[in-house]
Design a protein around this motif. Structure first.
Motif, short mmCIF file in Angstrom:
data_model
loop_
_atom_site.label_atom_id
_atom_site.label_comp_id
_atom_site.label_asym_id
_atom_site.label_seq_id
_atom_site.Cartn_x
_atom_site.Cartn_y
_atom_site.Cartn_z
N MET A 71 25.42 24.21 -26.28
CA MET A 71 24.03 24.52 -25.20
C MET A 71 22.45 23.59 -25.97
O MET A 71 22.35 23.86 -24.91
CB MET A 71 23.78 26.34 -25.02
N GLY A 72 23.62 22.62 -27.10
CA GLY A 72 21.83 21.86 -27.48
C GLY A 72 20.71 22.34 -28.35
O GLY A 72 19.55 21.99 -28.13
N ASP A 73 21.21 23.54 -28.72
CA ASP A 73 20.72 23.90 -29.70
C ASP A 73 21.08 23.59 -31.97
O ASP A 73 22.48 22.82 -31.15
CB ASP A 73 20.95 25.84 -29.84
N LEU A 74 20.09 23.28 -32.26
CA LEU A 74 20.71 23.29 -33.40
C LEU A 74 21.60 24.04 -34.56
O LEU A 74 20.35 25.34 -35.07
CB LEU A 74 19.22 21.97 -33.96
N TYR A 75 22.55 23.82 -35.13
CA TYR A 75 23.16 24.82 -35.68
C TYR A 75 22.39 23.53 -37.44
O TYR A 75 23.01 22.63 -37.48
CB TYR A 75 23.96 24.90 -35.66
N VAL A 76 23.16 24.95 -38.20
CA VAL A 76 22.87 24.45 -39.75
C VAL A 76 24.50 24.53 -40.09
O VAL A 76 24.30 26.08 -40.21
CB VAL A 76 21.55 24.94 -40.99
N PRO A 172 22.09 29.30 -36.40
CA PRO A 172 20.42 28.13 -35.45
C PRO A 172 19.96 28.50 -36.33
O PRO A 172 19.35 29.25 -37.30
CB PRO A 172 20.79 29.61 -34.61
N LEU A 173 19.44 26.74 -36.19
CA LEU A 173 18.31 26.77 -37.45
C LEU A 173 16.97 27.80 -36.54
O LEU A 173 16.25 27.54 -37.46
CB LEU A 173 18.13 25.23 -37.11
N ILE A 235 13.68 28.10 -44.10
CA ILE A 235 12.71 28.53 -43.54
C ILE A 235 11.35 27.33 -43.34
O ILE A 235 10.68 26.83 -41.98
CB ILE A 235 11.69 29.56 -43.72
N GLU A 236 11.37 26.49 -44.35
CA GLU A 236 10.77 25.48 -44.51
C GLU A 236 10.93 24.47 -43.07
O GLU A 236 10.24 23.77 -43.03
CB GLU A 236 10.51 24.79 -46.30
#
Length: 317
Positions: A71-76, A172-173, A235-236
């Motif tokens: 969906m275009g979101d960033l994941y880690v 998700p970041l 978090i950072e």
């Protein structure tokens, strides 16, 4: 790749090669506007210059590997450590480990460890560098530097080193800035909070430190929550990338910054002092923790001043 080693012994982690990365030209799938801004912000981020010198033997790095979801979101990428490991067995973690003499930079340490643990390629075109953050202080007396990269090749498949990694998953970041879960909770988890924290006495510096915990949504299958140093690092990264603070207070009252905590360890911790002396670094020349500024805002500017720096006194002998 230029080395981050300064003249003489010790690591100067604020110095590293900056590749040219243009999010508009990179072969990235559809991005949300928020994700695009996040990538651009991380790619342009520069950590504040540090006056500290770190012994190589007590240095480590972790790789924060981001990728774009459907969906275009960033994941880690996160891993579940093997249950057979002697330390942190079964914990949720980022790929990483200690600096080795063959590593020409702290970035190469993170990339090497990720290659060894999960098979992430060392190809800079497939996995370009976004930024390197200020280091963190781990409870096992290591100075840990997060290296943030972006996975561009969607065809990559993990190759897990089963002796170290049991499984690999993503999160998700942006979820590290929220108190509410990014996923529906399973029935047996409805009474659990997605984000919690505990203020504990630090074993590295005087005073309390806030330890955060985030559910992964996989706890029913035995995966541990994201907590401790891994949670603090993410978090950072999210705060810097999205340019906002989380909807919870990330620090305990009077909690020193990571730089102040590292300075305290370099000056007063016997393990660090011995490592510094072995590498020709004078620990007594480390700046006083109280003299270091608070630069904890997402933009790297001084946030509100925090009290409690008086806690950073040498322990009584």
């Amino acid at each position: 790749m230029s080395s981050i080693r300064g003249s003489g012994s010790g690591l100067r982690l604020s110095q590293f090669h900056r590749p040219q990365f243009d999010v508009n030209r990179a072969p990235i799938p559809e991005l949300t506007a928020e994700s695009r801004r996040c990538i651009q912000t991380l790619a342009s981020y520069r950590p504040p210059k540090s006056p500290l010198r770190y012994p190589k033997s007590r240095s480590a790095a972790v790789l924060v590997a981001l990728f774009v979801g459907r969906m275009g979101d960033l994941y880690v990428l996160l891993s579940r450590r093997s249950s057979s490991l002697r330390t942190y067995a079964g914990d949720t973690a980022l790929p990483g480990g200690k600096w080795e003499p063959r590593d020409k930079s702290i970035e190469k340490t993170a990339r090497r460890e990720a290659f060894e643990e999960i098979g992430l390629p060392l190809d800079y075109k497939k996995v370009p560098l976004l930024c390197i953050l200020e280091p963190f202080l781990a409870r096992n007396q290591l100075i840990v530097t997060p290296v943030v990269v972006l996975i561009l090749d969607k065809t990559l498949r993990p190759i897990l080193n089963r002796a170290e990694v049991a499984s690999l998953f993503s999160h998700p970041l942006a979820a590290f800035l929220r108190s509410e879960p990014p996923f529906p909770l399973e029935t047996q988890m409805l009474e659990l909070k997605y984000h919690t924290y505990t203020d504990i006495e630090s074993n590295t510096v005087p005073g309390k430190v806030r330890m955060h915990t985030f559910l992964t949504g996989r706890e029913a299958g035995g995966t541990k929550p994201i907590f401790g140093l891994t949670a603090s690092i993410l978090i950072e990264v999210a705060s810097i990338g999205y340019g906002r603070e989380p909807d919870f207070e990330p620090y305990a009252p009077g909690q020193p910054t990571w730089q102040q905590r590292i300075a305290h360890a370099l000056r007063y911790d016997p393990v660090f002092r011995e490592a510094e002396r072995a590498e020709g670094i004078d620990p007594d020349k480390t700046p006083n923790p109280e003299s270091l500024p608070d630069t904890r805002s997402p933009q790297g500017k001084t946030r509100r001043k925090r009290r409690g720096l008086g806690l950073l006194l040498p322990p009584k002998l």
